[in-house]
Design an enzyme around this catalytic site. Structure first.
Site, short mmCIF file in Angstrom:
data_model
loop_
_atom_site.label_atom_id
_atom_site.label_comp_id
_atom_site.label_asym_id
_atom_site.label_seq_id
_atom_site.Cartn_x
_atom_site.Cartn_y
_atom_site.Cartn_z
N HIS A 34 5.76 -1.38 0.08
CA HIS A 34 6.40 -2.59 1.01
C HIS A 34 7.14 -1.93 1.98
CE1 HIS A 34 9.58 -0.14 -1.00
NE2 HIS A 34 10.50 -0.73 -0.14
N THR A 62 -2.03 3.66 8.78
CA THR A 62 -1.54 2.25 8.67
C THR A 62 -2.74 1.40 8.56
OG1 THR A 62 -1.82 2.51 11.23
CG2 THR A 62 0.31 3.15 10.21
N LYS A 63 -3.80 1.82 8.81
CA LYS A 63 -5.13 0.97 8.60
C LYS A 63 -5.98 1.55 7.51
CE LYS A 63 -4.44 -1.17 13.13
NZ LYS A 63 -5.02 -1.03 14.33
#
Length: 170
Positions: free
Chosen positions: A61, A113-114
């Site tokens: 999150h 991040t990907k």
């Protein structure tokens, strides 16, 4: 008493046992050296033959706090899935919603991040593709000194007796 039991679980149990206890799904033959699975560890799935080194952190999150003045119950999450035969180097950060494919190397200190495809080597902040595993294996074959499984002393002896050309030079 509950607090003491929680501390015992967190710091005395192995990292893998603790991760399983808090809800991380872990496959077979894994080496887990972190306890940093965030506040939603049950959203993390780890495949077989995965090595997760020291201080790797998982985040399922983030940033909802910014939106809560307008909507106090605002929240969002992303599952993290790690495939088979993956190595994640020290201090890497794995962000919400990321899927890491099979046969992948994540460099130490990377911020992933990907999602990462199969057979990839990634590193950096943010992590980018640096190469592929097959090419690295070919480049490193000449440096294979076959020390896996040796005792500390035997490994030390072998490494100290090697010619300099058997060591990686950058």
């Amino acid at each position: 008493m509950n607090r003491i039991v929680d501390l015992y679980r967190r710091y005395i149990w192995s990292c893998e046992k603790y991760a399983r206890y808090i809800g991380v799904k872990i496959g077979k033959n894994c080496s887990i050296a972190t306890r940093n699975f965030g506040s939603e560890p049950y959203l993390i799935e780890i495949g077989n033959n995965v090595q997760i080194t020291n201080d790797v952190k998982f985040f399922c999150h983030g940033a909802a706090w910014v939106f809560r003045e307008k909507d106090p119950k605002f929240d969002f999450f992303g599952k993290i899935k790690i495939g088979n035969n993956v190595y994640i180097g020290n201090n890497a950060l794995i962000m919400a919603g990321v899927t890491i494919g099979n046969n992948v190397i994540i460099a130490a200190g990377s911020v992933v991040t990907k999602s990462v495809g199969d057979n990839s080597i990634v590193g950096g902040n943010p992590a980018k593709i640096l190469g592929n595993v097959d090419d690295l294996e070919k480049r490193m074959a000449g440096y294979n000194v076959e020390t896996k499984g040796l005792s500390y002393e035997d490994k030390k002896r072998r490494l100290l007796n090697l010619d300099d050309n058997k060591f990686i030079i950058k």
